[in-house]
Design a protein around this motif. Sequence first.
Motif, PDB file in Angstrom:
ATOM      1  N   THR A 146       4.386   0.026  10.891  1.00  0.00           N
ATOM      2  CA  THR A 146       5.828   0.219  10.692  1.00  0.00           C
ATOM      3  C   THR A 146       6.167   0.805   9.326  1.00  0.00           C
ATOM      4  O   THR A 146       6.986   1.735   9.241  1.00  0.00           O
ATOM      5  CB  THR A 146       6.571  -1.106  10.913  1.00  0.00           C
ATOM      6  N   PRO A 147       5.587   0.330   8.202  1.00  0.00           N
ATOM      7  CA  PRO A 147       5.938   0.924   6.913  1.00  0.00           C
ATOM      8  C   PRO A 147       5.577   2.401   6.784  1.00  0.00           C
ATOM      9  O   PRO A 147       6.106   3.094   5.907  1.00  0.00           O
ATOM     10  CB  PRO A 147       5.141   0.085   5.907  1.00  0.00           C
ATOM     11  N   PHE A 148       4.682   2.889   7.640  1.00  0.00           N
ATOM     12  CA  PHE A 148       4.252   4.285   7.587  1.00  0.00           C
ATOM     13  C   PHE A 148       5.078   5.197   8.496  1.00  0.00           C
ATOM     14  O   PHE A 148       5.038   6.413   8.342  1.00  0.00           O
ATOM     15  CB  PHE A 148       2.783   4.392   8.020  1.00  0.00           C
ATOM     16  N   MET A 149       5.800   4.629   9.470  1.00  0.00           N
ATOM     17  CA  MET A 149       6.246   5.412  10.625  1.00  0.00           C
ATOM     18  C   MET A 149       7.274   6.485  10.308  1.00  0.00           C
ATOM     19  O   MET A 149       7.414   7.442  11.079  1.00  0.00           O
ATOM     20  CB  MET A 149       6.785   4.481  11.718  1.00  0.00           C
ATOM     21  N   ASP A 150       8.018   6.370   9.207  1.00  0.00           N
ATOM     22  CA  ASP A 150       8.973   7.415   8.847  1.00  0.00           C
ATOM     23  C   ASP A 150       8.369   8.447   7.907  1.00  0.00           C
ATOM     24  O   ASP A 150       9.026   9.433   7.562  1.00  0.00           O
ATOM     25  CB  ASP A 150      10.220   6.798   8.206  1.00  0.00           C
ATOM     26  N   LEU A 151       7.130   8.229   7.496  1.00  0.00           N
ATOM     27  CA  LEU A 151       6.450   9.148   6.583  1.00  0.00           C
ATOM     28  C   LEU A 151       5.424  10.015   7.286  1.00  0.00           C
ATOM     29  O   LEU A 151       5.266  11.197   6.954  1.00  0.00           O
ATOM     30  CB  LEU A 151       5.760   8.345   5.472  1.00  0.00           C
TER      31      LEU A 151
ATOM     32  N   TYR B  66       0.833  -1.204   0.000  1.00  0.00           N
ATOM     33  CA  TYR B  66       0.000   0.000   0.000  1.00  0.00           C
ATOM     34  C   TYR B  66       0.863   1.247   0.000  1.00  0.00           C
ATOM     35  O   TYR B  66       0.645   2.175  -0.789  1.00  0.00           O
ATOM     36  CB  TYR B  66      -0.923  -0.017   1.217  1.00  0.00           C
ATOM     37  N   VAL B  67       1.853   1.294   0.883  1.00  0.00           N
ATOM     38  CA  VAL B  67       2.726   2.463   0.965  1.00  0.00           C
ATOM     39  C   VAL B  67       3.464   2.663  -0.347  1.00  0.00           C
ATOM     40  O   VAL B  67       3.538   3.786  -0.882  1.00  0.00           O
ATOM     41  CB  VAL B  67       3.716   2.314   2.130  1.00  0.00           C
TER      42      VAL B  67
ATOM     43  N   PHE C 267       4.128   3.989  20.132  1.00  0.00           N
ATOM     44  CA  PHE C 267       4.772   4.676  19.028  1.00  0.00           C
ATOM     45  C   PHE C 267       6.214   4.177  18.979  1.00  0.00           C
ATOM     46  O   PHE C 267       6.653   3.454  19.863  1.00  0.00           O
ATOM     47  CB  PHE C 267       4.715   6.202  19.203  1.00  0.00           C
ATOM     48  N   GLN C 268       6.946   4.533  17.941  1.00  0.00           N
ATOM     49  CA  GLN C 268       8.336   4.099  17.842  1.00  0.00           C
ATOM     50  C   GLN C 268       9.257   5.299  18.031  1.00  0.00           C
ATOM     51  O   GLN C 268       9.277   6.229  17.232  1.00  0.00           O
ATOM     52  CB  GLN C 268       8.592   3.432  16.473  1.00  0.00           C
ATOM     53  N   SER C 269      10.032   5.250  19.119  1.00  0.00           N
ATOM     54  CA  SER C 269      10.869   6.392  19.495  1.00  0.00           C
ATOM     55  C   SER C 269      11.983   6.669  18.497  1.00  0.00           C
ATOM     56  O   SER C 269      12.558   7.760  18.506  1.00  0.00           O
ATOM     57  CB  SER C 269      11.474   6.158  20.882  1.00  0.00           C
ATOM     58  N   LEU C 270      12.320   5.698  17.629  1.00  0.00           N
ATOM     59  CA  LEU C 270      13.394   5.886  16.651  1.00  0.00           C
ATOM     60  C   LEU C 270      12.874   6.261  15.266  1.00  0.00           C
ATOM     61  O   LEU C 270      13.663   6.376  14.326  1.00  0.00           O
ATOM     62  CB  LEU C 270      14.238   4.610  16.552  1.00  0.00           C
ATOM     63  N   SER C 271      11.559   6.447  15.125  1.00  0.00           N
ATOM     64  CA  SER C 271      11.017   6.808  13.821  1.00  0.00           C
ATOM     65  C   SER C 271      11.300   8.278  13.516  1.00  0.00           C
ATOM     66  O   SER C 271      11.544   9.090  14.415  1.00  0.00           O
ATOM     67  CB  SER C 271       9.509   6.563  13.781  1.00  0.00           C
ATOM     68  N   LYS C 272      11.257   8.618  12.236  1.00  0.00           N
ATOM     69  CA  LYS C 272      11.495   9.998  11.821  1.00  0.00           C
ATOM     70  C   LYS C 272      10.340  10.918  12.206  1.00  0.00           C
ATOM     71  O   LYS C 272      10.500  12.137  12.222  1.00  0.00           O
ATOM     72  CB  LYS C 272      11.723  10.038  10.308  1.00  0.00           C
ATOM     73  N   GLN C 273       9.193  10.346  12.499  1.00  0.00           N
ATOM     74  CA  GLN C 273       8.003  11.121  12.858  1.00  0.00           C
ATOM     75  C   GLN C 273       7.664  10.960  14.343  1.00  0.00           C
ATOM     76  O   GLN C 273       6.498  11.005  14.722  1.00  0.00           O
ATOM     77  CB  GLN C 273       6.826  10.669  11.997  1.00  0.00           C
TER      78      GLN C 273
ATOM     79  N   PRO D 194      -8.490  10.314  -4.822  1.00  0.00           N
ATOM     80  CA  PRO D 194      -8.375   8.860  -4.610  1.00  0.00           C
ATOM     81  C   PRO D 194      -7.447   8.482  -3.466  1.00  0.00           C
ATOM     82  O   PRO D 194      -7.666   7.467  -2.811  1.00  0.00           O
ATOM     83  CB  PRO D 194      -7.830   8.364  -5.956  1.00  0.00           C
ATOM     84  N   GLU D 195      -6.435   9.301  -3.234  1.00  0.00           N
ATOM     85  CA  GLU D 195      -5.511   9.051  -2.114  1.00  0.00           C
ATOM     86  C   GLU D 195      -5.303  10.348  -1.345  1.00  0.00           C
ATOM     87  O   GLU D 195      -4.371  11.114  -1.606  1.00  0.00           O
ATOM     88  CB  GLU D 195      -4.165   8.507  -2.606  1.00  0.00           C
ATOM     89  N   PRO D 196      -6.197  10.633  -0.395  1.00  0.00           N
ATOM     90  CA  PRO D 196      -6.018  11.854   0.399  1.00  0.00           C
ATOM     91  C   PRO D 196      -4.678  11.866   1.126  1.00  0.00           C
ATOM     92  O   PRO D 196      -4.064  10.818   1.368  1.00  0.00           O
ATOM     93  CB  PRO D 196      -7.182  11.783   1.395  1.00  0.00           C
ATOM     94  N   LYS D 197      -4.219  13.041   1.462  1.00  0.00           N
ATOM     95  CA  LYS D 197      -2.964  13.185   2.196  1.00  0.00           C
ATOM     96  C   LYS D 197      -3.057  12.497   3.548  1.00  0.00           C
ATOM     97  O   LYS D 197      -4.016  12.689   4.282  1.00  0.00           O
ATOM     98  CB  LYS D 197      -2.635  14.664   2.397  1.00  0.00           C
ATOM     99  N   TRP D 198      -2.065  11.698   3.885  1.00  0.00           N
ATOM    100  CA  TRP D 198      -2.063  10.942   5.131  1.00  0.00           C
ATOM    101  C   TRP D 198      -1.737  11.859   6.314  1.00  0.00           C
ATOM    102  O   TRP D 198      -0.685  12.499   6.349  1.00  0.00           O
ATOM    103  CB  TRP D 198      -1.028   9.824   5.072  1.00  0.00           C
ATOM    104  N   LEU D 199      -2.611  11.908   7.272  1.00  0.00           N
ATOM    105  CA  LEU D 199      -2.378  12.685   8.491  1.00  0.00           C
ATOM    106  C   LEU D 199      -1.867  11.822   9.635  1.00  0.00           C
ATOM    107  O   LEU D 199      -1.194  12.321  10.542  1.00  0.00           O
ATOM    108  CB  LEU D 199      -3.671  13.384   8.921  1.00  0.00           C
ATOM    109  N   GLY D 200      -2.178  10.545   9.607  1.00  0.00           N
ATOM    110  CA  GLY D 200      -1.737   9.628  10.666  1.00  0.00           C
ATOM    111  C   GLY D 200      -2.234   8.234  10.358  1.00  0.00           C
ATOM    112  O   GLY D 200      -3.205   8.053   9.608  1.00  0.00           O
ATOM    113  N   MET D 201      -1.545   7.230  10.921  1.00  0.00           N
ATOM    114  CA  MET D 201      -1.945   5.844  10.709  1.00  0.00           C
ATOM    115  C   MET D 201      -2.038   5.152  12.052  1.00  0.00           C
ATOM    116  O   MET D 201      -1.122   5.266  12.884  1.00  0.00           O
ATOM    117  CB  MET D 201      -0.934   5.133   9.810  1.00  0.00           C
ATOM    118  N   VAL D 202      -3.130   4.448  12.289  1.00  0.00           N
ATOM    119  CA  VAL D 202      -3.381   3.772  13.558  1.00  0.00           C
ATOM    120  C   VAL D 202      -3.637   2.298  13.273  1.00  0.00           C
ATOM    121  O   VAL D 202      -4.619   1.954  12.614  1.00  0.00           O
ATOM    122  CB  VAL D 202      -4.577   4.388  14.304  1.00  0.00           C
TER     123      VAL D 202
END
Length: 409
Positions: A341-346, A239-240, A299-305, A259-267
């Motif tokens: 996880t695939p979303f966490m740096d974006l 998906y990503v 959450f992941q403390s080492l992610s870019k976001q 078709p693909e709105p801007k991602w504000l967050g993933m849960v």
Amino acid sequence: MPVQCHRSLIVCLCASLAWSQQAPTAASGGTGPAATNASDPIAVMVGRLELNRYKATIKGLTQFGDRRQGTDRNRAAIDWIEAQLKSYGCTNTERIHYDYQPPAAGAPRTGAGRGGDSSVGPGGSRRRGNIFPDTVNNDPMKQPNVKLRELDSQPSTPGPREEVYCTKIGSKHPEQMYILGAHMDGIGWGEAANDDGSGTALVMELARVFSSPDVVTDVSIRFALWNNEETGLNGARAYVDQRKDLQGIESPAGSGKYPEPKWLGMVQHDMMMFDHGMPHSDGSVSKQQRPEADVNIEFQSLSKQVEGAQKLAWAFMAANEAYATDYPAAVGPHMTNTDSTPFMDLIPAISLRENERGREIGAGWDPHWHQPTDNYATFSDKDFLLGLNAAQTTPGAVARLTGATTLAK
């Protein structure tokens, strides 16, 4: 469990204060949905979640056995999920198509402890106490139910894969959205009732609530049921890879459609029901849900976001305080091995589970994980109630974040 906060205490405190508003609730007696309050539209929406409906959705998923990816039962489950979503009014359904080829035999698994040290868990976690590493059951004869064993018998084959999602379109900002996800595939020769029937049913129930004709949101919400989580998050990664560069693009131009709105967050939601505590010294686990069971938000403390992710986690913590009837929430920084996880740096990404993935799941805290005992009949109403409390937590937070309200009748 103590709340942990890495890197920015100020961000945590500000986020906590920003989301500290409380909504009136009443005691549920351990059996009912959150109390409704006509003056609070979020409480009204949360109150539409019911234990029996949640259980029925899980039960419906178990008719397809473990829903192992690459099988007829997995494909049938996807069709059933899509039909259910449409019946709820979430008719804007789509599918992601991708190809899955399993890794070569003997390829190392990622996310395991380092150097054979059993106290080191994935995601930066540290395990303590009685540690009993879990394994995946691959022996069909450990499933005593002959009918279920036969249902789960078709092996996975490489090749094309699909996964389904539907979208609630925002009334003010259809070009933006939050993604609520769970994975629908399982393994272990059981019914995958908890891992991940409980997460899938939760997202489906949220789609039902938010798709009600009288519910309006400012921004869009996407309800995604990932495939191939158990093989390495392949469905979420597909998906990503396919959709990340399409965010916020109006298509056709001038149509007002995105078709693909801007991602504000993933849960992400993953196995929500079993929190019976640490295993005893002999490896056994208490039969009853512990009174201090909680919903783990990570959450992941080492992610870019990380700053946005921990703020999102605290928003969910505050929503649990306001709207969950029976079980509290705890926040931790070691999100790992899950489809967020695939979303966490974006974008800001968090996950909800019954226990911490790195520190507790995989250390013996859930003896049914990837086992033939992961069946609907294994779990009690107290177990199902923990999943319902996670379901109450998510719409409480997402309704605030998306500006959701109910139309006056």
